[in-house]
Scaffold this active site. Structure first.
Site, mmCIF file in Angstrom:
data_model
loop_
_atom_site.group_PDB
_atom_site.id
_atom_site.type_symbol
_atom_site.label_atom_id
_atom_site.label_comp_id
_atom_site.label_asym_id
_atom_site.label_seq_id
_atom_site.Cartn_x
_atom_site.Cartn_y
_atom_site.Cartn_z
ATOM 1 N N ARG A 104 0.743 -1.186 0.017
ATOM 2 C CA ARG A 104 0.404 -0.240 -0.125
ATOM 3 C C ARG A 104 1.071 0.979 0.056
ATOM 4 O O ARG A 104 0.096 2.400 -0.666
ATOM 5 C CB ARG A 104 -0.896 0.404 0.996
ATOM 6 N N HIS A 191 12.817 -20.710 22.416
ATOM 7 C CA HIS A 191 11.636 -21.439 22.535
ATOM 8 C C HIS A 191 10.859 -22.408 21.608
ATOM 9 O O HIS A 191 11.089 -22.819 20.787
ATOM 10 C CB HIS A 191 10.760 -21.703 23.724
ATOM 11 N N ARG A 200 9.565 -26.788 9.902
ATOM 12 C CA ARG A 200 10.244 -26.684 8.936
ATOM 13 C C ARG A 200 11.368 -27.024 8.473
ATOM 14 O O ARG A 200 11.651 -26.517 7.096
ATOM 15 C CB ARG A 200 10.215 -24.926 8.559
#
Length: 273
Positions: A104, A191, A200
């Protein structure tokens, strides 16, 4: 103990580590280290100076037994540039604090992700959200890249034309592809960062986010080598088992017949492998 300074981490601060074709990870700042973990863990004991071996053993014990709060004392801030489709997976880890570039306010750059030929694969038949390990034939890979490149070029040209016509940036951006690169500052405590990395770095995670996770793991290792070693030992390289799976393990150790059958046995064997 005063502010933690880690020499190896200081050497990589603000340096870009390339990921994929246009992306990078940059360690902006860190707060704490292995020392902070053991200091916070021992605060109720009024600890004195401990040896390296004692510190390493304590960190390993804490991580293995899910005593998480000492690891929350350590924080990392990264500057990351990644494709939007990677960012949409990444943002699901809601414990991070994020500030992303805004289409934007800014004109988005003309940079889109194109996969390496080795990572253009067919849809997996047994994994609804994944792809096979084998690359597609070279001719097909060339066709895929040509199609992606053509659509990316056309999409950005449309975006630029809308801007030239005076259309608001927040509207002009709506047709940009998910392969477009975005950037953000991302902060997370150790953590929760370990939880992110555990998910991942898993082989079932999409390749494009795994390479970012591996880069971040390598950075974290420089700041918290003992904690990272414990994470790799107990979490990344370890497995958890259900009650019935533990019963099966006990039976195997005793030379008895495995009580698991069918799909349960198949999933159990996958864990062991």
């Amino acid at each position: 103990m005063a502010h933690c300074i880690v020499a190896a981490a200081e050497e990589i601060l603000d340096k870009e580590f390339p990921v994929l074709d246009h992306g990078f990870v940059r360690l902006v700042d860190y707060l704490g280290s292995d020392e902070r973990i053991v200091q916070s863990a021992r605060v109720s004991y009024g600890s004195g100076t401990k040896t390296y071996r004692q510190d390493k053993g304590l960190i390993s014990y804490l991580l293995r037994n899910d005593h998480t709060s000492p690891f929350e004392q350590v924080n990392f801030t990264f500057h990351v540039k990644m494709p939007i489709f990677v960012a949409r997976q990444w943002i699901r880890h809601r414990t991070g604090r994020v500030n992303e570039i805004s289409g934007r306010y800014s004109v988005m750059s003309d940079e889109c992700y194109l996969p390496d030929k080795a990572h253009i694969n067919f849809q997996s038949e047994d994994n609804k959200q994944g792809r096979t390990d084998e690359s597609v034939p070279a001719e097909l890979a060339d066709e895929v890249l040509a199609l992606l490149r053509e659509d990316q070029k056309r999409s950005y040209e449309t975006y630029q034309r809308l801007l030239d016509l005076g259309i608001a940036r927040e509207l002009a951006r709506v047709d940009l592809p998910l392969s477009l690169y975005t950037e953000w500052y991302w902060q997370m405590d150790l953590h929760n960062l370990f939880h992110f990395l555990q998910l991942r770095l898993d082989s079932h995670a999409q390749y494009e986010i795994r390479v970012y996770a591996q880069t971040i793991l390598d950075m974290v290792r420089l700041v918290c080598p003992m904690a990272t070693e414990a994470f790799e030992e107990h979490k990344l390289g370890g497995k958890t088992f259900s009650k019935s799976e533990l019963d099966a393990l006990k039976a195997m150790l005793k030379g008895e017949e495995n009580p698991l059958k069918g799909r349960a046995l198949e999933l159990f064997e996958q864990k062991l492998n």
